[in-house]
Motif scaffolding. Sequence first.
Motif, short mmCIF file in Angstrom:
data_model
loop_
_atom_site.label_atom_id
_atom_site.label_comp_id
_atom_site.label_asym_id
_atom_site.label_seq_id
_atom_site.Cartn_x
_atom_site.Cartn_y
_atom_site.Cartn_z
N GLY A 7 -3.01 38.83 12.74
CA GLY A 7 -4.32 39.43 12.87
C GLY A 7 -4.65 40.37 11.71
N ARG A 8 -3.77 40.47 10.75
CA ARG A 8 -4.00 41.33 9.60
C ARG A 8 -4.63 40.53 8.47
NH1 ARG A 8 1.57 44.81 9.33
NH2 ARG A 8 1.38 45.68 11.42
N ARG A 9 -5.09 41.25 7.48
CA ARG A 9 -5.67 40.60 6.30
C ARG A 9 -4.59 39.84 5.55
NH1 ARG A 9 -10.51 44.14 3.97
NH2 ARG A 9 -11.24 44.90 5.95
N PRO A 10 -5.00 38.83 4.75
CA PRO A 10 -4.00 38.08 3.97
C PRO A 10 -3.20 39.04 3.09
CG PRO A 10 -6.15 37.07 3.79
CD PRO A 10 -6.33 38.36 4.53
N SER A 11 -1.98 38.65 2.81
CA SER A 11 -1.10 39.52 2.04
C SER A 11 -1.46 39.55 0.56
CB SER A 11 0.36 39.08 2.22
OG SER A 11 0.49 37.74 1.77
N ASP A 12 -2.25 38.59 0.07
CA ASP A 12 -2.60 38.56 -1.34
C ASP A 12 -4.10 38.80 -1.51
OD1 ASP A 12 -2.97 38.13 -4.02
OD2 ASP A 12 -1.86 36.23 -4.08
N PRO A 13 -4.51 40.04 -1.78
CA PRO A 13 -5.94 40.34 -1.91
C PRO A 13 -6.59 39.62 -3.08
CG PRO A 13 -4.61 42.34 -2.16
CD PRO A 13 -3.69 41.21 -1.89
N ALA A 16 -7.57 36.22 -1.91
CA ALA A 16 -8.71 36.35 -1.00
C ALA A 16 -9.99 36.60 -1.78
CB ALA A 16 -8.45 37.48 -0.01
N ALA A 17 -9.92 37.46 -2.81
CA ALA A 17 -11.10 37.75 -3.63
C ALA A 17 -11.54 36.52 -4.40
CB ALA A 17 -10.80 38.90 -4.59
N GLU A 18 -10.58 35.77 -4.96
CA GLU A 18 -10.92 34.54 -5.69
C GLU A 18 -11.57 33.52 -4.75
OE1 GLU A 18 -7.24 33.34 -7.46
OE2 GLU A 18 -7.58 34.57 -9.25
N ALA A 19 -11.06 33.39 -3.56
CA ALA A 19 -11.63 32.44 -2.59
C ALA A 19 -13.05 32.84 -2.23
CB ALA A 19 -10.75 32.37 -1.35
N ALA A 20 -13.27 34.14 -2.02
CA ALA A 20 -14.62 34.61 -1.69
C ALA A 20 -15.57 34.39 -2.85
CB ALA A 20 -14.58 36.09 -1.30
N PHE A 21 -15.10 34.64 -4.07
CA PHE A 21 -15.92 34.43 -5.27
C PHE A 21 -16.28 32.95 -5.42
CE2 PHE A 21 -16.30 33.33 -9.76
CZ PHE A 21 -17.32 34.16 -10.15
N ASN A 22 -15.29 32.09 -5.28
CA ASN A 22 -15.53 30.65 -5.42
C ASN A 22 -16.52 30.16 -4.37
OD1 ASN A 22 -13.88 30.37 -7.63
ND2 ASN A 22 -12.08 29.85 -6.41
N LYS A 23 -16.40 30.66 -3.15
CA LYS A 23 -17.32 30.24 -2.10
C LYS A 23 -18.75 30.68 -2.41
CE LYS A 23 -18.07 30.50 2.87
NZ LYS A 23 -17.63 31.07 4.14
#
Length: 79
Positions: A7-13, A16-23
């Motif tokens: 339930g925690r955020r992914p361990s590699d921010p 996660a940031a790259e995935a959000a940017f790509n989306k």
Amino acid sequence: MSRSPSGRRPSDPLKAAEAAFNKATTKPIEGPPKAAAIPGVKETVTLRIDQDVLEFFQEDGPGWQDRINAALRKAAGKD
């Protein structure tokens, strides 16, 4: 954003940031290409113009729509 099983955020921010940017920046898939205009075919549209402009084109009687079309073609550099 997906969460880990705990339930925690992914361990590699960074990932996660790259995935959000790509989306957010990925170009959406375009639909089928728009058909090319066929010369001489006219389309019915609704156009709001000032009353005095309409009266100007209607003064000479029938054919006022063609006169508006000719004026628009000239303004668009299509004459």
